[in-house]
Design a protein around this motif. Structure first.
Motif, PDB file in Angstrom:
ATOM      1  N   ASP A  28       0.731  -0.988  -0.097  1.00  0.00           N
ATOM      2  CA  ASP A  28       0.081   0.085   0.092  1.00  0.00           C
ATOM      3  C   ASP A  28       0.884   1.108   0.106  1.00  0.00           C
ATOM      4  O   ASP A  28       2.164   1.089   0.081  1.00  0.00           O
ATOM      5  N   ASP A  29       0.234   2.469   0.044  1.00  0.00           N
ATOM      6  CA  ASP A  29       0.979   3.627  -0.077  1.00  0.00           C
ATOM      7  C   ASP A  29       1.848   3.687   1.069  1.00  0.00           C
ATOM      8  O   ASP A  29       3.092   4.592   1.049  1.00  0.00           O
ATOM      9  N   GLN A  30       1.312   3.527   2.602  1.00  0.00           N
ATOM     10  CA  GLN A  30       2.246   3.382   3.509  1.00  0.00           C
ATOM     11  C   GLN A  30       3.542   2.733   3.317  1.00  0.00           C
ATOM     12  O   GLN A  30       4.790   3.061   3.605  1.00  0.00           O
ATOM     13  N   PHE A  31       3.707   1.449   2.824  1.00  0.00           N
ATOM     14  CA  PHE A  31       4.841   0.580   2.675  1.00  0.00           C
ATOM     15  C   PHE A  31       5.811   1.450   1.855  1.00  0.00           C
ATOM     16  O   PHE A  31       6.854   1.349   1.905  1.00  0.00           O
ATOM     17  N   VAL A  32       5.074   1.729   0.450  1.00  0.00           N
ATOM     18  CA  VAL A  32       5.951   2.525  -0.478  1.00  0.00           C
ATOM     19  C   VAL A  32       6.604   3.663   0.283  1.00  0.00           C
ATOM     20  O   VAL A  32       8.043   3.796   0.032  1.00  0.00           O
ATOM     21  N   TYR A  33       5.985   4.494   0.724  1.00  0.00           N
ATOM     22  CA  TYR A  33       6.577   5.566   1.796  1.00  0.00           C
ATOM     23  C   TYR A  33       7.914   4.811   2.682  1.00  0.00           C
ATOM     24  O   TYR A  33       8.797   5.646   2.748  1.00  0.00           O
ATOM     25  N   TYR A  34       7.581   3.890   3.359  1.00  0.00           N
ATOM     26  CA  TYR A  34       8.647   3.300   4.196  1.00  0.00           C
ATOM     27  C   TYR A  34      10.042   2.975   3.128  1.00  0.00           C
ATOM     28  O   TYR A  34      11.029   3.190   3.635  1.00  0.00           O
ATOM     29  N   ILE A  35       9.440   1.987   2.049  1.00  0.00           N
ATOM     30  CA  ILE A  35      10.580   1.749   1.297  1.00  0.00           C
ATOM     31  C   ILE A  35      11.405   2.980   0.711  1.00  0.00           C
ATOM     32  O   ILE A  35      12.629   2.968   0.515  1.00  0.00           O
ATOM     33  N   GLU A  36      10.731   3.934   0.268  1.00  0.00           N
ATOM     34  CA  GLU A  36      11.418   5.093  -0.266  1.00  0.00           C
ATOM     35  C   GLU A  36      12.528   5.806   0.859  1.00  0.00           C
ATOM     36  O   GLU A  36      13.257   6.558   0.448  1.00  0.00           O
ATOM     37  N   SER A  37      12.127   5.663   1.983  1.00  0.00           N
ATOM     38  CA  SER A  37      13.170   6.196   3.122  1.00  0.00           C
ATOM     39  C   SER A  37      14.344   5.188   3.276  1.00  0.00           C
ATOM     40  O   SER A  37      15.029   5.812   4.090  1.00  0.00           O
ATOM     41  N   LEU A  38      14.247   4.205   2.813  1.00  0.00           N
ATOM     42  CA  LEU A  38      15.454   3.178   2.883  1.00  0.00           C
ATOM     43  C   LEU A  38      16.488   3.353   1.776  1.00  0.00           C
ATOM     44  O   LEU A  38      16.050   3.602   0.882  1.00  0.00           O
ATOM     45  N   SER A  39      17.850   2.831   1.984  1.00  0.00           N
ATOM     46  CA  SER A  39      18.494   3.024   0.869  1.00  0.00           C
ATOM     47  C   SER A  39      18.366   1.505   0.147  1.00  0.00           C
ATOM     48  O   SER A  39      18.179   0.398   0.931  1.00  0.00           O
ATOM     49  N   LEU A  40      19.251   1.321  -1.033  1.00  0.00           N
ATOM     50  CA  LEU A  40      19.129  -0.019  -1.536  1.00  0.00           C
ATOM     51  C   LEU A  40      19.773  -0.889  -0.728  1.00  0.00           C
ATOM     52  O   LEU A  40      19.413  -1.958  -0.548  1.00  0.00           O
ATOM     53  N   GLU A  41      20.839  -0.533  -0.127  1.00  0.00           N
ATOM     54  CA  GLU A  41      21.748  -1.393   1.002  1.00  0.00           C
ATOM     55  C   GLU A  41      20.682  -1.835   2.017  1.00  0.00           C
ATOM     56  O   GLU A  41      20.827  -3.001   2.306  1.00  0.00           O
ATOM     57  N   ASP A  42      20.096  -0.892   2.525  1.00  0.00           N
ATOM     58  CA  ASP A  42      18.997  -1.533   3.593  1.00  0.00           C
ATOM     59  C   ASP A  42      17.919  -2.436   3.183  1.00  0.00           C
ATOM     60  O   ASP A  42      17.844  -3.523   3.735  1.00  0.00           O
ATOM     61  N   ILE A  43      17.584  -2.399   1.943  1.00  0.00           N
ATOM     62  CA  ILE A  43      16.442  -3.101   1.589  1.00  0.00           C
ATOM     63  C   ILE A  43      17.130  -4.564   1.024  1.00  0.00           C
ATOM     64  O   ILE A  43      16.619  -5.603   1.499  1.00  0.00           O
ATOM     65  N   ILE A  44      18.386  -4.453   0.451  1.00  0.00           N
ATOM     66  CA  ILE A  44      18.999  -5.791   0.567  1.00  0.00           C
ATOM     67  C   ILE A  44      19.294  -6.539   1.680  1.00  0.00           C
ATOM     68  O   ILE A  44      19.157  -7.918   1.785  1.00  0.00           O
ATOM     69  N   SER A  45      19.959  -5.719   2.805  1.00  0.00           N
ATOM     70  CA  SER A  45      20.219  -6.368   3.987  1.00  0.00           C
ATOM     71  C   SER A  45      18.876  -6.964   4.748  1.00  0.00           C
ATOM     72  O   SER A  45      19.121  -8.124   5.158  1.00  0.00           O
ATOM     73  N   ILE A  46      17.961  -6.076   4.461  1.00  0.00           N
ATOM     74  CA  ILE A  46      16.775  -6.805   5.270  1.00  0.00           C
ATOM     75  C   ILE A  46      16.118  -7.951   4.562  1.00  0.00           C
ATOM     76  O   ILE A  46      16.082  -8.887   4.994  1.00  0.00           O
ATOM     77  N   LYS A  47      16.390  -7.964   3.132  1.00  0.00           N
ATOM     78  CA  LYS A  47      15.845  -9.089   2.611  1.00  0.00           C
ATOM     79  C   LYS A  47      16.714 -10.472   2.599  1.00  0.00           C
ATOM     80  O   LYS A  47      16.337 -11.494   3.007  1.00  0.00           O
ATOM     81  N   LEU A  48      17.898 -10.323   2.769  1.00  0.00           N
ATOM     82  CA  LEU A  48      19.012 -11.335   3.127  1.00  0.00           C
ATOM     83  C   LEU A  48      18.804 -11.896   4.440  1.00  0.00           C
ATOM     84  O   LEU A  48      18.901 -12.996   4.892  1.00  0.00           O
ATOM     85  N   GLU A  49      18.580 -10.934   5.393  1.00  0.00           N
ATOM     86  CA  GLU A  49      18.328 -11.362   7.015  1.00  0.00           C
ATOM     87  C   GLU A  49      16.939 -12.161   6.774  1.00  0.00           C
ATOM     88  O   GLU A  49      16.986 -13.270   7.479  1.00  0.00           O
ATOM     89  N   THR A  50      15.997 -11.621   6.462  1.00  0.00           N
ATOM     90  CA  THR A  50      14.908 -12.524   6.493  1.00  0.00           C
ATOM     91  C   THR A  50      14.858 -13.680   5.757  1.00  0.00           C
ATOM     92  O   THR A  50      14.449 -14.824   6.182  1.00  0.00           O
ATOM     93  N   MET A  51      15.557 -13.605   4.507  1.00  0.00           N
ATOM     94  CA  MET A  51      15.576 -15.081   3.835  1.00  0.00           C
ATOM     95  C   MET A  51      16.552 -16.198   4.751  1.00  0.00           C
ATOM     96  O   MET A  51      16.358 -17.257   4.973  1.00  0.00           O
ATOM     97  N   ILE A  52      17.669 -15.529   5.524  1.00  0.00           N
ATOM     98  CA  ILE A  52      18.368 -16.335   6.132  1.00  0.00           C
ATOM     99  C   ILE A  52      17.897 -16.738   7.684  1.00  0.00           C
ATOM    100  O   ILE A  52      17.996 -18.137   7.974  1.00  0.00           O
ATOM    101  N   ARG A  53      17.124 -15.996   7.955  1.00  0.00           N
ATOM    102  CA  ARG A  53      16.217 -16.358   9.169  1.00  0.00           C
ATOM    103  C   ARG A  53      15.129 -17.411   8.809  1.00  0.00           C
ATOM    104  O   ARG A  53      14.869 -18.574   9.645  1.00  0.00           O
ATOM    105  N   SER A  54      14.362 -17.361   7.735  1.00  0.00           N
ATOM    106  CA  SER A  54      13.638 -18.250   7.222  1.00  0.00           C
ATOM    107  C   SER A  54      14.106 -19.629   7.068  1.00  0.00           C
ATOM    108  O   SER A  54      13.663 -20.829   7.246  1.00  0.00           O
ATOM    109  N   LEU A  55      15.442 -19.753   6.791  1.00  0.00           N
ATOM    110  CA  LEU A  55      16.140 -20.886   6.820  1.00  0.00           C
ATOM    111  C   LEU A  55      16.839 -21.570   7.920  1.00  0.00           C
ATOM    112  O   LEU A  55      17.683 -22.515   7.986  1.00  0.00           O
TER     113      LEU A  55
END
Length: 118
Positions: A28-55
């Motif tokens: 939703d728009d709120q999610f897009v707002y949060y993503i816009e405030s993050l750097s690409l490095e932050d987003i990649i780090s979050i995705k890697l961490e969630t993937m590793i945690r799920s494993l």
């Protein structure tokens, strides 16, 4: 027996992934707002961490360091294919020349067509 390399067909969509995900109620728009405030490095780090945690942190023996460039490059090319309307526009967005772009497409298994006659 050797497997034939899977060929991906190239279809430029010239569309917004944001609009698609919103229409599927995945964001939703709120999610897009949060993503816009993050750097690409932050987003990649979050995705890697969630993937590793799920494993359950059992991410052993995967050559992440050696594979990461290809993973990110392929994601970038796939994203640009969704945004661009043709080969030259995609190459311009990526900041590379047409030969480099076509080489990327070949490396990622896309069938390259410069034009078709009906």
């Amino acid at each position: 027996m050797l497997k034939e390399k899977e060929v991906k067909h190239l279809y430029y969509k010239n569309y917004s992934k944001l609009s698609e995900l919103k229409s599927l109620n995945k964001i939703d728009d709120q999610f897009v707002y949060y993503i816009e405030s993050l750097s690409l490095e932050d987003i990649i780090s979050i995705k890697l961490e969630t993937m590793i945690r799920s494993l359950d942190f059992k991410f052993f023996n995967f050559p992440l360091w050696k594979s990461f460039h290809k993973i990110v490059s392929e994601a970038l090319v796939n994203s640009i294919i969704g945004i661009a309307s043709n080969n030259s526009e995609a190459a311009r967005i990526l900041g590379i020349d047409m030969n480099q772009y076509k080489r990327c497409l070949r490396d990622f298994g896309y069938e390259i067509k410069t034009w078709e006659r009906e």
